[in-house]
Design an enzyme around this catalytic site. Sequence first.
Site, short mmCIF file in Angstrom:
data_model
loop_
_atom_site.label_atom_id
_atom_site.label_comp_id
_atom_site.label_asym_id
_atom_site.label_seq_id
_atom_site.Cartn_x
_atom_site.Cartn_y
_atom_site.Cartn_z
N ARG A 83 0.87 -1.07 0.18
CA ARG A 83 0.08 -0.06 -0.04
C ARG A 83 0.91 1.17 -0.02
NH1 ARG A 83 -4.46 0.37 4.45
NH2 ARG A 83 -2.76 1.02 5.78
N LYS A 185 -2.49 6.48 1.53
CA LYS A 185 -2.23 6.92 2.71
C LYS A 185 -1.26 8.11 2.89
CE LYS A 185 -2.08 4.67 7.35
NZ LYS A 185 -3.31 5.12 7.89
N GLU A 221 -15.99 6.48 5.24
CA GLU A 221 -15.15 6.04 6.23
C GLU A 221 -15.25 6.58 7.31
OE1 GLU A 221 -11.18 4.85 5.53
OE2 GLU A 221 -10.90 6.37 4.05
#
Length: 341
Positions: A83, A185, A221
């Site tokens: 990721r 992220k 989220e």
Amino acid sequence: METSDQLDWKHLGFSYIKTDYRYISVWKNGSWDDGVMTEDNYLRISEASTALHYGQECFEGLKAYRAKDGSINLFRPDRNAKRMQDSCRKLLMPEFPVERFIDACKKVVKANERFLPPYGTGGTLYLRPYMIGVGHNLGVKPAPEFIFGLFCSPVGAYFKDGLAPCNFCIADYDRAAPLGTGSQKVGGNYAASLLPHKLAADAGFADCIYLDPATHTKIEEVGAANFFGITKDNEFVTPKSPSILPSVTKYSLMEIAEKRFGMKVSERDVYIDRIDEFTEAGACGTAAVITPIGGISYKGKLHVFYSETEVGPVIRKLYDTLVGIQFGEIEPPQGWIFKVE
Ligand code: PLP
Ligand code: COI
């Protein structure tokens, strides 16, 4: 300086504690150096670093666990490594190799073993890998140099201790754009979340829930965690969207729900005005683990799922299985646990 024998392992909370060593590697002239472990927890970088001005930064979060048999477990660090590479591609940063990422995790855990909370305390050692653009630069372009760093801190609960329901409210702001960086992220997403989080906390909520930035009709989220709900028909449902972070915890829960409990699992739209389809709901993530959602406040009304104080049966069994795998009490699916030796 904090020493590990002064720490109250059962009540750590989620805050920075300086540990003994951290890992640093520098990218210069087209390649990563060999990396070093250092005791210095400060970085010295150019005032013109892109990380400071243009947000050329990404990070990860994963944990090391003291297992029941005394060994040390990392939970799916290869997923975090990959990721992070995705975040790097999005922000034009050099990828850090997966094997080196995992090796850096192991080195940092080993070098700070005295800060790893004992088995049975509920504490874990949180690992924070990050990458920043550094070096002298003025125009909006990728940095000439990069730093990959990885430090750790012993942590307890991110929300409430143990498996306790929390209430959340719907945010009046977006953290990401439909075609932006929501699925990576990167620091900018979190900068955008500070004000909505503060407003939620000031109003007495654990955090806020973001709706989809294009239509504001669908749940995306839960602060720094993914959302999931359990329907009356025992289906595990979680939002599908290009602007949410693909949570390692969420995909692990989906596999547990399907393979261990025979539940139907789906990623699809979750409309805020249809949340009464869920008998239980939760927030999941590395820091949040599973936090049951007591209720969601939207347009002045609190919708309660299972209970504001009690944990529903499905969330309880998902939590017990996930945490049991992480702490080495339950046989893991192949490839989920990496041992630190
Ligand atoms: N969503 C956001 C915005 C996060 O910051 C996190 C934490 O990493 C998650 C979801 C959960 O992801 P993971 O389970 O990989 O920790
Ligand atoms: C995580 O769960 O690892 C997170 O990144 C949450 C937050 C502390 C940013």
